[in-house]
Design a protein around this motif. Structure first.
Motif, PDB file in Angstrom:
ATOM      1  N   ASP A 593       0.826  -1.214   0.000  1.00  0.00           N
ATOM      2  CA  ASP A 593       0.000   0.000   0.000  1.00  0.00           C
ATOM      3  C   ASP A 593       0.858   1.261   0.000  1.00  0.00           C
ATOM      4  N   LYS A 594       1.879   1.265  -0.830  1.00  0.00           N
ATOM      5  CA  LYS A 594       2.779   2.403  -1.018  1.00  0.00           C
ATOM      6  C   LYS A 594       3.597   2.733   0.228  1.00  0.00           C
ATOM      7  N   LEU A 595       3.678   1.788   1.150  1.00  0.00           N
ATOM      8  CA  LEU A 595       4.512   1.970   2.332  1.00  0.00           C
ATOM      9  C   LEU A 595       5.505   0.816   2.431  1.00  0.00           C
ATOM     10  N   PRO A 596       6.770   1.127   2.758  1.00  0.00           N
ATOM     11  CA  PRO A 596       7.732   0.037   2.911  1.00  0.00           C
ATOM     12  C   PRO A 596       7.474  -0.758   4.180  1.00  0.00           C
ATOM     13  N   LYS A 597       7.673  -2.039   4.098  1.00  0.00           N
ATOM     14  CA  LYS A 597       7.620  -2.920   5.264  1.00  0.00           C
ATOM     15  C   LYS A 597       9.001  -3.541   5.399  1.00  0.00           C
ATOM     16  N   VAL A 598       9.673  -3.237   6.492  1.00  0.00           N
ATOM     17  CA  VAL A 598      11.022  -3.745   6.719  1.00  0.00           C
ATOM     18  C   VAL A 598      10.914  -5.053   7.495  1.00  0.00           C
ATOM     19  N   HIS A 599      11.344  -6.129   6.882  1.00  0.00           N
ATOM     20  CA  HIS A 599      11.208  -7.444   7.495  1.00  0.00           C
ATOM     21  C   HIS A 599      12.435  -7.835   8.303  1.00  0.00           C
ATOM     22  N   ARG A 600      13.594  -7.486   7.806  1.00  0.00           N
ATOM     23  CA  ARG A 600      14.826  -7.952   8.441  1.00  0.00           C
ATOM     24  C   ARG A 600      15.910  -6.894   8.301  1.00  0.00           C
ATOM     25  N   VAL A 601      16.656  -6.683   9.376  1.00  0.00           N
ATOM     26  CA  VAL A 601      17.820  -5.802   9.362  1.00  0.00           C
ATOM     27  C   VAL A 601      19.012  -6.592   9.877  1.00  0.00           C
ATOM     28  N   VAL A 602      20.081  -6.583   9.123  1.00  0.00           N
ATOM     29  CA  VAL A 602      21.337  -7.186   9.566  1.00  0.00           C
ATOM     30  C   VAL A 602      22.352  -6.055   9.676  1.00  0.00           C
ATOM     31  N   ALA A 603      22.810  -5.806  10.888  1.00  0.00           N
ATOM     32  CA  ALA A 603      23.737  -4.705  11.142  1.00  0.00           C
ATOM     33  C   ALA A 603      25.087  -5.237  11.570  1.00  0.00           C
ATOM     34  N   ALA A 604      26.133  -4.568  11.144  1.00  0.00           N
ATOM     35  CA  ALA A 604      27.491  -4.859  11.605  1.00  0.00           C
ATOM     36  C   ALA A 604      28.078  -3.566  12.130  1.00  0.00           C
ATOM     37  N   VAL A 605      28.725  -3.632  13.291  1.00  0.00           N
ATOM     38  CA  VAL A 605      29.279  -2.430  13.900  1.00  0.00           C
ATOM     39  C   VAL A 605      30.716  -2.675  14.355  1.00  0.00           C
ATOM     40  N   ARG A 655       5.642   1.290  15.967  1.00  0.00           N
ATOM     41  CA  ARG A 655       4.935   0.342  16.820  1.00  0.00           C
ATOM     42  C   ARG A 655       5.632  -1.008  16.767  1.00  0.00           C
ATOM     43  N   MET A 656       5.419  -1.796  17.817  1.00  0.00           N
ATOM     44  CA  MET A 656       6.090  -3.097  17.896  1.00  0.00           C
ATOM     45  C   MET A 656       5.764  -3.975  16.692  1.00  0.00           C
ATOM     46  N   ALA A 657       4.523  -3.885  16.212  1.00  0.00           N
ATOM     47  CA  ALA A 657       4.117  -4.727  15.084  1.00  0.00           C
ATOM     48  C   ALA A 657       4.879  -4.388  13.810  1.00  0.00           C
ATOM     49  N   ASP A 658       5.418  -3.165  13.746  1.00  0.00           N
ATOM     50  CA  ASP A 658       6.141  -2.729  12.545  1.00  0.00           C
ATOM     51  C   ASP A 658       7.652  -2.826  12.688  1.00  0.00           C
ATOM     52  N   ALA A 659       8.110  -3.222  13.876  1.00  0.00           N
ATOM     53  CA  ALA A 659       9.556  -3.319  14.106  1.00  0.00           C
ATOM     54  C   ALA A 659      10.098  -4.594  13.453  1.00  0.00           C
ATOM     55  N   PRO A 660      11.202  -4.479  12.749  1.00  0.00           N
ATOM     56  CA  PRO A 660      11.748  -5.648  12.058  1.00  0.00           C
ATOM     57  C   PRO A 660      12.569  -6.540  12.973  1.00  0.00           C
ATOM     58  N   SER A 661      12.902  -7.705  12.484  1.00  0.00           N
ATOM     59  CA  SER A 661      13.923  -8.539  13.115  1.00  0.00           C
ATOM     60  C   SER A 661      15.277  -7.861  12.908  1.00  0.00           C
ATOM     61  N   ILE A 662      16.048  -7.713  13.978  1.00  0.00           N
ATOM     62  CA  ILE A 662      17.340  -7.021  13.884  1.00  0.00           C
ATOM     63  C   ILE A 662      18.443  -7.935  14.400  1.00  0.00           C
TER      64      ILE A 662
END
Length: 710
Positions: A593-605, A655-662
């Motif tokens: 619906d013209k909005l991005p849904k972020v499913h997964r984030v892989v971060a390296a620091v 919101r928690m429902a929109d937070a991705p796996s990180i």
């Protein structure tokens, strides 16, 4: 009489779960060596950072504010490591507002910001711990009549192996007070660390769960009243006149007084104060910003950009104007953003009997004290700042306007008062993340970037907050992630235009890099596309002089399985730097619906030496969600000089429902520790934007995404 402050015993009870404290490197204010040696508690107080009592309690004085980032765990760990203390004997106390605890990295100011708490405290606290340990060992060796070099320590106990003797730190604490302070004490190597780098449960979490942790909003003092302030709806406006007749008819309302920021209604409780404030009849002089709108501000900024009006060169090499190839031009527009801390601004003040006492959740103790002094008319030495826990900061509490307000109201009524802000106050009277217009031009030839120009048009918050940071008319922070991006480009020019417009702006998590990182990494995606190159390979080809940045990018790509994604999704990536740290992200995104849904984030620091890996992961996750929240829907807009948003229903947060796996992966390092609280905020938005482009072919050059993709 002055209202009593929170006493030491009460504070220790409230912080009984902490992992404990110490004070070393400077003498405690007003505490001579003789006074220390004869203290009623008979504690060993070698300097301002550590105290050790005969009951084995080690008290570490923490000069940084705790706002969820974990300094009450991390900083004592550094000192306890070199002290070889038993970590379960460590307690903490927050430092008073005193130059003794100034941060040399901020010119001697007491500041918690910029992800610098660990890096700026690393050397001082290690030296403090090592020196205290050496003095304790010397005291034990003197009692045993042995060479101190033949003694060892572990978990708060001193050992002499050949004679099989042992003694606890507490047992020699008083004797150690008479030992001369040694210079240049040897410190541990990384291989000898037993606390640093090890996971350890945070000692502040139980206090936050059971409700004993005291935030500014929790402060209560005897006889305290409550106040709410009606502030001008237009920034820069002033009170012409007011009528409090209706306000005083509300049960619990006591009086109304004019203060520098508006009109304060004082009442017996918060609700009455808010109701009374809303019942005031005020005539405002709205000042010069009464016609300002978001559209007019962007139009001004773009006019300055096109005419290069007031442009200053921030960095330059080669000649970008003399290079040919495929040219890409782009203009990016970033909105104002509010901080939206969970705890709204508040402060409690008591101005009486020639003294000013303040309880506040502040990131700037000395600045708070200076404003308290100014507002009360008392010398700074007669102003005391008690730092509470902070229910979020994100840079908002680098300002102390709310402290000044509380002091003004207290002085006016002659007693203690808590000034409370509502969520609407907080949203509409912030020091916002600056709006910005960035114009960029890149030239690609032979699959590489041969020239790049980047112009930033943005108001300077540094000009007001730290004038020395302005060099030749350039706000150094406004150019972060422009002049320090990790790419080697032969022909490069970065310029800055200071767009002053009267709307208050300030620090916002990863200041300026949070927006410039979006521009730089999105535009790198545009250039990679123009070069028909893989976005990962394209970046790495330009990062040969930035090995640590390249390493985190490779690690994130490897762990995410770059190039492998589920049907209906696409991957995007970004890499940024902040406060000496490096962070990279790969995200997996769909568009619904013209909005991005972020499913997964892989971060390296890569943040250098890690004090507590659990806190690193927590901060990386929190910074990611914070940045994603702003990227998806965050914006502050103005109409007729008024902020249009007021609460979480129209200034929405993730919101928690929109937070991705990180997933967070940390590069092992023995480098000096750098910051972790902000490094993962800048890369999330461009990573998502690059994924959207890969999926839809649409390039977002404005934020939030909720409007960019309409």
């Amino acid at each position: 009489m002055r209202a009593p402050s929170i006493d030491r015993a009460g504070f220790i009870r409230a912080t009984a779960g902490f992992g404990v404290g110490l004070a070393l490197a400077f003498e405690l204010p007003g505490c001579t060596k003789n006074a220390q040696a004869g203290a009623s508690f008979k504690e060993f107080v070698p300097n301002a950072w550590v105290r050790i009592a005969p009951d084995e309690t080690v008290t570490v004085v923490v000069s940084k504010s705790e706002m969820g980032q974990g300094v009450v765990m991390g900083l004592p760990t550094i000192l306890a490591e070199e002290l070889d203390a038993a970590i379960d004997h460590v307690r903490i106390e927050f430092a008073p507002a005193d130059p003794t605890y100034g941060d040399p990295g901020f010119g001697g100011d007491m500041v918690t910001g910029g992800s610098t708490s660990v890096s700026h405290s690393w050397t001082t606290l290690r030296k403090a711990g090592a020196t205290a340990r050496a003095m304790l060992v010397a005291a034990a060796a003197q009692q045993w009549n042995v060479d101190a070099t033949t003694c060892t320590t572990s978990k708060g106990v001193i050992y002499h192996a050949s004679s099989k003797r042992r003694v606890s730190y507490g047992s020699v604490a008083v004797a150690a007070a008479g030992i001369p302070v040694p210079q240049n004490v040897a410190q541990k190597t990384a291989a000898e660390f037993s606390l640093i780098g090890k996971p350890r449960r945070r000692t502040d979490i139980p206090l936050k769960v059971n409700g004993t942790c005291q935030y500014g909003i929790d402060v209560r003092v005897p006889g305290m009243l409550y106040a709410a302030i009606a502030r001008s709806p237009v920034f820069g406006g002033r009170v012409k006149s007011f009528d409090a007749t209706h306000a005083k008819r509300i049960a619990g309302v006591l009086l109304a007084v004019e203060v520098s920021n508006g009109v304060a209604v004082v009442a017996k409780n918060t609700w009455a104060a808010f109701q009374g404030r809303d019942a005031l009849k005020i005539s405002w002089d709205e000042g010069p910003n009464a016609t300002v709108s978001t559209d007019s501000l962007f139009a001004e900024a773009e006019h300055l950009a096109r005419g290069r009006i007031g442009e200053r060169i921030a960095a330059s090499r080669g000649n970008p104007d003399a290079v040919s190839g495929t040219v890409i031009d782009a203009t990016y527009r970033g909105p104002f953003l509010a901080h939206a801390t969970m705890e709204p601004m508040n402060a409690t003040a008591d101005v009486r009997d020639g003294h000013c006492t303040v309880w506040a959740p502040t990131q700037v103790q000395l600045r708070a004290r200076a404003l308290a002094s100014k507002a009360s008319g008392l010398p700074p030495e007669q102003c005391t700042i008690h730092t509470t826990f902070l229910g979020g900061g994100f840079g908002r509490r680098l300002e102390a306007d709310y402290v000044q307000e509380a002091v003004e109201v207290s002085k006016a009524i002659g007693g203690p008062v808590k000034v409370m802000w509502s969520r609407e106050d907080d949203t509409q009277h912030d020091f916002y993340r600056p709006m910005s217009v960035n114009t960029v031009r890149g030239i690609v030839a032979g699959g590489a970037i041969v020239a790049l120009t980047h112009q930033v048009v943005s108001p300077s918050w540094l000009r007001r907050w730290l004038p020395a940071g302005m060099k030749n008319g350039v706000d150094e922070l406004d150019m972060l992630e422009v002049i320090d991006a990790p790419y080697a480009i032969p022909n490069f020019r970065a310029t800055y235009i200071d767009h002053e417009h009267g709307i208050p702006v300030g620090s916002w998590r990863a200041p300026d890099a949070n927006w410039n990182g979006f521009v730089t990494e999105s535009f790198m995606g545009e250039l990679a596309h123009a070069a028909h190159a893989d976005p990962l390979a394209f970046r790495l080809a330009h990062m040969k002089k930035s090995p640590r940045a390249a390493a985190v990018l490779r690690l994130a790509a490897e762990k995410a399985g770059w190039g492998q994604h589920r049907a209906g999704t696409a991957q995007g990536l970004a890499v940024t730097t902040w406060a000496g740290s490096f962070g990279a992200m790969v995200v997996e995104v769909s568009v619904e619906d013209k909005l991005p849904k972020v499913h997964r984030v892989v971060a390296a620091v890569d943040c250098g030496t890690v004090i507590n890996p659990d806190i690193v992961v927590q901060q990386a996750q929190g910074a990611t969600n914070f940045g994603l929240s702003a990227a998806l829907t965050g914006k502050i807009t103005l109409s007729k000089g008024r902020v249009e948003q007021s609460n979480f229903y129209d200034y929405t947060v993730l919101r928690m429902a929109d937070a991705p796996s990180i997933e967070v992966h940390v590069v092992p390092s023995t480098e000096t520790p750098t910051g972790i609280g902000e490094i993962c905020t800048p890369p999330i938005a461009p990573a998502v934007g690059n994924a959207i482009f890969a999926l839809t072919g649409k390039r977002a050059r404005t934020l939030p995404f909720s409007e960019a993709l309409v």
